[in-house]
Design an enzyme around this catalytic site. Structure first.
Site, PDB file in Angstrom:
ATOM      1  N   LYS A 615       0.824  -1.212   0.000  1.00 39.76           N
ATOM      2  CA  LYS A 615       0.000   0.000   0.000  1.00 39.76           C
ATOM      3  C   LYS A 615       0.864   1.271   0.000  1.00 39.76           C
ATOM      4  O   LYS A 615       0.661   2.171  -0.820  1.00 39.76           O
ATOM      5  CB  LYS A 615      -0.905  -0.011   1.227  1.00 39.76           C
ATOM      6  CG  LYS A 615      -1.938   1.093   1.268  1.00 39.76           C
ATOM      7  CD  LYS A 615      -2.838   0.888   2.479  1.00 39.76           C
ATOM      8  CE  LYS A 615      -4.087   1.733   2.410  1.00 39.76           C
ATOM      9  NZ  LYS A 615      -5.008   1.407   3.517  1.00 39.76           N
ATOM     10  N   LYS A 683      15.018  -1.849  -3.307  1.00 36.85           N
ATOM     11  CA  LYS A 683      15.568  -0.580  -3.782  1.00 36.85           C
ATOM     12  C   LYS A 683      14.626   0.532  -3.303  1.00 36.85           C
ATOM     13  O   LYS A 683      13.838   0.319  -2.385  1.00 36.85           O
ATOM     14  CB  LYS A 683      15.712  -0.611  -5.297  1.00 36.85           C
ATOM     15  CG  LYS A 683      16.770  -1.623  -5.743  1.00 36.85           C
ATOM     16  CD  LYS A 683      17.041  -1.621  -7.235  1.00 36.85           C
ATOM     17  CE  LYS A 683      16.123  -2.514  -8.005  1.00 36.85           C
ATOM     18  NZ  LYS A 683      16.653  -2.927  -9.330  1.00 36.85           N
ATOM     19  N   GLU A 687      11.070   8.118  -5.517  1.00 33.89           N
ATOM     20  CA  GLU A 687      11.293   9.065  -6.613  1.00 33.89           C
ATOM     21  C   GLU A 687      11.015   8.491  -8.000  1.00 33.89           C
ATOM     22  O   GLU A 687      10.754   9.226  -8.943  1.00 33.89           O
ATOM     23  CB  GLU A 687      12.756   9.557  -6.546  1.00 33.89           C
ATOM     24  CG  GLU A 687      13.028  10.379  -5.297  1.00 33.89           C
ATOM     25  CD  GLU A 687      14.507  10.538  -4.998  1.00 33.89           C
ATOM     26  OE1 GLU A 687      15.237   9.524  -5.063  1.00 33.89           O
ATOM     27  OE2 GLU A 687      14.942  11.656  -4.700  1.00 33.89           O
TER      28      GLU A 687
END
Lengths: 726, 328
Positions: A615, A683, A687
């Site tokens: 989520k 990772k 962004e």
């Protein structure tokens, strides 16, 4: 632990609790939506004074005098502070030292120069407007403000082969100039700090992203020892890079609190946040792409001009993913920085890729058009085997899967684009796509995990949660490793009394601190295994019990069991190119009379390693895609060309997308584990959602209307100007 | 914000007397005024809170029109049955402006009196003849993206920012104004706002002591009512260009074309020559072009806002095409 080789086997996969990755709601969500989670300025502190920053109404020069007396005579005013330790600029992310101080030397319009402190906020705000300063300002025509005309420095240069020759020999080529406007972080919560001084310790509640760096930045600014400073930042109302380093309000509040021996609160006005925190640099980029007759890249050129104040090391890293994303043996990558006197340029969400990827992906679309190759196919064709210059292997890379899965989910119609193929009344309708890429960053981090005799666990680190879900995911990692329901794990963040985390920035928080929590839990499991007499491999923990029904608390002997996890990136960084990848698909409507563009639907497919919470990760993807819409269509900082001041310095005139601008956003999270990225094989995802998405919209504008706009944002006037006559 | 006195009169008479004093301002919804006071763009010594006055009613007039009280909120006006049925252009214009939260507070009178969003007007460290007469205009050679292309002056190129008044200008509504004593007067909305000339500090014709009490909409007329607002984002943005139109057709010819424009000038722009040109014509691209030529014959851009001239032309053509059913 130091990571020098890929973490092929991750203990998380063998755990039994089954809580990791689950779409749990944010653990602090209820407190936030009910207004009970205190943000920096909201702590109730007795006897607190209020400080308001005074800013310079000129571009460059020296403050020669401040008439404090008249100001001090005003009702409630306690002090006017112009200490030379006050900061003239915010610190860059991970600076770890004081930013530029000596605010009497003014380098940009709107630079903070003093702090007026009064009993009430209203008194301080009024007095700040009345403070009389004298100054010697340089003539405006002597001050460089236009990046195109200012002196430049080279920041990065990679050359291989002969790009000019490749362009000459190419079957198909593109040579385009693309510009992007400056951006603001535009976080909801303004920069704010409350500083308290008890004679030996300075405690500051502030809105910060990276306490582990901020504490040394503040200590260095004040010439104090870190041991005598405590920073608290439990809840942060959005950062997006603007709170990576300490800013003027935190240092000013600290100086005032120590000098006046009373607590001092400083909250920046919205206009001050816009005018003196951080801008993303505008960019001017040149893209040169050359292919053979099959559409395989033979030449790849990406050059960019960005800007910053003199003395700032940060240069918007526009070429960061261009370095490794596509093939092309003849390469030129060059980044230049123009030195101009506008507010500080620094990190705004996805520095580099946020503006570099849209430009590259518009150029790729032009190349697809030029060569007649389907845009998705063109990208698939040009995924390199290894780093195109260094030959380094890639770690896990899901670019092809994202392109394919995204195209399928979106219903991408393959083939060359034929603009103006579909019209609905006044609107042209079209589709576009783009790749996503964002370098993988990771950082040293520490976290302490403690098992308590009451059956709970506690995670402690000075890591921050800037609205991304850090509280939730760190609890999930600990719960999974220790075999506890998530609600049995208390997570305490945002306080420098805890072990140093990584800070939130560069999308590295989850993988860095998540790994530190993982390492701590691994240590705890080792101890538990020893105490239970089973090997760690056989230690199956679920709901607070071992496989044989023994309660974990029985192994604690009535006391706490605590472990500090310490993660360090190690040398693995040199062995692999690690990055997050993705693909965007967008459908837009372009009004053929007015050039207004509205995004109708958008799909993003992303591969970013292990998903820690389905989520919160999805929300990050969606947030990035919303930013992509803003970067594509509306967001632009406008600076006065004569004195360099930022003119649109509030949320009414700096246009972030509103609800009506954002359609349903489809997010596909492509299953991935990246053992080279982090011990938990994760990772970053903070962004990636905005690293190219603006190009999908730009390319859709072209497909819809035939307008190939080369300047972001693509406002109605620009779309109209680029629209071919019908 | 400077310290100020605060009064909350119970009668219009009292309010009018109080606002007649120098450095006194009336406070209604406060959505614009309070922001400007925080920035010290507005520095009233006394604030006269008129919210206790009963001026929020929306009621039919004897001649079939509608009177909207000065304190009726924008939300109430846009949601009013008769506004939605008979004055659709007004409902649409209001809903195209600001945000739901702002419209809940903003009032009819306050909306008419809202001030320009010129970046230089709202920054007290920059020159602005409207805020500080004689200090110069920062926008003319600065960032003029929002600014006017019609009726500008060398002293000011600011625009009136609102939407509501643009629709009211198209509807030829009238502003009801109370003065001290029994000096009440009525001013057409089309004449309420001024051009900047050499006194840009005056946005409109209100004199000290005058308070807007309501806006009268004339009896409804037949025809399509359209409000087209061109903007960068789809909500919470001021118009780059807006067009309010009431257009009626009779046997294939234009029978009515009441038009007003936002985003182009210091006031809602109404040019009576457009109606004269269009009425009686068969609608066509050529006719719309002639109307645009007339509208924009004296238009002057200031660099950043040059785009408004072709954009206004296109917005007008699109609106007229939509209203008349012509395919362009």
């Amino acid at each position: 632990m130091e990571q020098d080789k890929p973490a092929r086997d991750c203990d998380l996969d063998g755990m039994k609790q089954g809580v990791l990755g689950k779409p749990l709601s944010r653990s602090e969500g209820l407190a936030k939506v009910t207004g009970t989670a205190p943000y920096a300025a909201e702590y109730h502190v007795d006897n607190c004074l209020e400080g308001v920053l005074v800013t310079a109404p000129f571009t460059r020069g020296t403050i020669t005098g401040i008439d404090k007396d008249a100001c001090l005579a005003m009702d409630g005013v306690v002090a006017v502070i112009d200490d030379s330790r006050m900061t003239a600029r915010p610190a860059q992310g991970t600076a770890d030292e004081a930013p530029v101080q000596q605010p009497q030397q003014v380098c940009y319009w709107g630079q903070p120069i003093a702090l007026v402190v009064a009993e009430t906020f209203e008194q301080a705000r009024d007095a700040a407007k009345h403070l009389k300063i004298t100054f010697e300002a340089d003539e405006l025509d002597e001050i460089p403000l236009d990046p195109q005309e200012a002196e430049t420095e080279n920041n990065q240069s990679t050359r291989q082969g002969d790009l000019a020759q490749a362009m000459n020999d190419a079957s198909h080529s593109v040579d385009g100039r693309i510009t992007t406007a400056g951006h603001a972080s535009a976080a909801m919560e303004p920069h704010a700090a409350i500083a308290q001084w008890d004679g030996s310790t300075l405690t500051v509640h502030a809105s910060l992203q990276m306490l582990n760096y901020n504490i040394s930045e503040l200590a260095d600014s004040l010439d104090m020892e870190e041991e005598n400073i405590r920073l608290v930042s439990r809840y942060v109302g959005g950062g997006f890079g603007s709170k990576l380093g300490i800013s003027e309000e935190t240092v000013a509040a600290s100086i005032a609190a120590i000098a006046l021996e009373r607590p001092v609160r400083v909250v920046m006005s919205r206009q001050q946040v816009f005018q003196c925190i951080m801008r993303r640099s505008e960019t001017t980029q040149r893209l040169r792409l050359a292919t053979d007759d099959k559409g395989d890249l033979t030449g790849f050129g990406h050059q960019a001009l960005v800007s910053n104040l003199p003395g700032e090391e940060f240069a918007e890293p526009v070429l960061q993913s261009s370095d490794f994303l596509y093939a092309g043996e003849n390469r030129v990558l060059e980044l230049d920085v123009a030195r101009i006197h506008q507010m500080t340029a620094g990190s705004v969400r996805a520095p580099g890729e946020a503006v570099g990827m849209p430009a590259l992906e518009v150029a790729m679309d032009m190349l697809a058009q030029e060569s007649g190759v389907d845009p998705v196919e063109l990208r698939l064709r040009n995924i390199p085997e290894s780093h195109p210059v260094e030959g380094t292997p890639y770690s896990s890379r899901k670019l092809a899967e994202c392109l394919k899965q995204g195209a399928e989910a979106f219903g991408w119609e393959a083939g060359p684009r034929k603009p103006r193929h579909t019209r609905d009344g006044e609107w042209w309708i079209g589709t576009g796509m783009a790749s996503a890429a964002r370098v993988h960053n990771i950082s040293e981090a520490k976290a302490r995990v403690t098992l308590k005799p009451d059956g709970t666990a506690m995670v402690e680190t000075d890591m921050t949660d800037i609205g991304t879900g850090t509280y939730t995911i760190l609890g999930q990692i600990a719960a999974e490793m220790l075999g506890l329901p998530r609600e049995k794990v208390l997570v305490e963040l945002g306080d420098t009394q805890f072990p140093r985390g990584s800070g939130s920035g560069g999308s590295w928080g989850a993988s860095s601190v998540g790994s530190a929590v993982y390492v701590a839990c691994t240590g705890l499991r080792k101890t538990l295994g020893e105490r239970a007499g089973v090997s760690e491999d056989e230690l199956r923990l679920k709901d607070g019990k071992l496989a044989d029904g023994t309660s974990v608390t029985d192994l604690l002997n009535g006391g706490d069991l605590s472990e500090e996890g310490h993660y360090e990136p190690g040398d693995i960084d040199d062995d692999f190119v690690a990055a997050g990848y993705g693909a965007y698909f967008a459908q837009v409507r372009v009004n053929r009379f007015t050039g207004e563009t509205r995004v109708e639907r958008m799909t993003g497919a992303f591969g970013f390693g292990r998903v820690l919470n389905e989520k919160t990760a999805r929300s990050q993807c969606q947030g990035g895609m919303v930013w992509s819409i803003g970067a594509a269509l509306t967001e632009a900082l406008h600076f006065d060309p004569r004195d360099g001041h930022l003119v649109n310095c509030d949320l009414a005139e700096y246009h972030v997308p509103v609800n009506r601008d954002v359609p349903d956003l489809e997010v596909i999270m492509v299953e991935e584990r990246d053992p080279a990225a982090s011990p938990i094989q994760a990772k970053g995802i903070g962004e990636l959602g905005m690293c190219g998405g603006a190009a999908a919209i730009a390319n859709a504008i072209f497909d819809a209307s035939g307008a190939r706009v080369m300047d972001f944002p693509m406002t109605p006037d620009r779309v109209l100007a680029a629209m071919p006559a019908s | 914000m400077r310290p100020f006195q605060y009064a909350r009169p119970e009668s219009l008479e009292q309010a009018s007397q109080l606002t007649g004093n120098a450095d006194t301002m009336a406070l209604a919804g406060g959505t614009n005024l309070i922001d400007l006071m925080k920035l010290q763009v507005e520095t009233p010594q006394e604030l006269i809170d008129i919210n206790r006055l009963t001026m929020g009613e929306i009621a039919d007039t004897d001649d079939g029109g509608l009177r909207i009280g000065a304190l009726a909120t924008n939300t109430a006006t846009a949601a009013h049955d008769r506004v939605r049925q008979d004055y659709e252009v007004l409902a649409r214009a209001i809903l195209a402006g600001a945000t739901q939260q702002l419209r809940n507070k903003a009032t009819t009178g306050g909306n008419l009196c809202q001030r320009t969003r010129c970046y230089y007007f709202t920054n007290i460290d920059q020159p602005c003849n409207k805020r500080d007469p004689g200090s110069g205009c920062g926008a003319i050679e600065g960032i003029a993206r929002l600014h006017g292309v019609l009726g500008t002056s060398p002293h000011c190129i600011a625009t009136y920012p609102g939407d509501m008044a643009v629709a009211m200008a198209a509807l030829d509504a009238t502003v009801e104004i109370a003065g001290t004593g029994d000096r009440a007067r009525s001013v057409p909305v089309r004449d309420f706002h001024r051009l900047p000339g050499d006194t840009p500090e005056k946005d409109n014709v209100l004199e000290p002591g005058e308070i807007i009490t309501g806006v009268i909409l004339p009896a409804p007329v037949s025809g399509r009512q359209i409000y087209r607002k061109v903007r960068e984002r789809s909500s919470y943005a001021f118009a780059l260009v807006s067009v309010a139109a009431i257009v009626d057709m009779d046997e294939g010819r234009i029978a009515r074309a009441d038009l007003a424009f936002g985003g182009l000038a210091h006031k809602p722009w109404h040019d009576p020559r457009l109606s004269e040109l269009l009425v009686g014509e068969e609608p066509s691209a050529a006719v719309f072009d002639r109307a645009a030529d007339l509208l924009l014959e004296d238009a002057q851009g200031y660099g950043e806002n040059d785009f408004k001239i072709p954009l206004a032309r296109r917005a007008l053509a699109a609106t007229l095409a939509d209203a008349t059913g012509v395919e362009l």
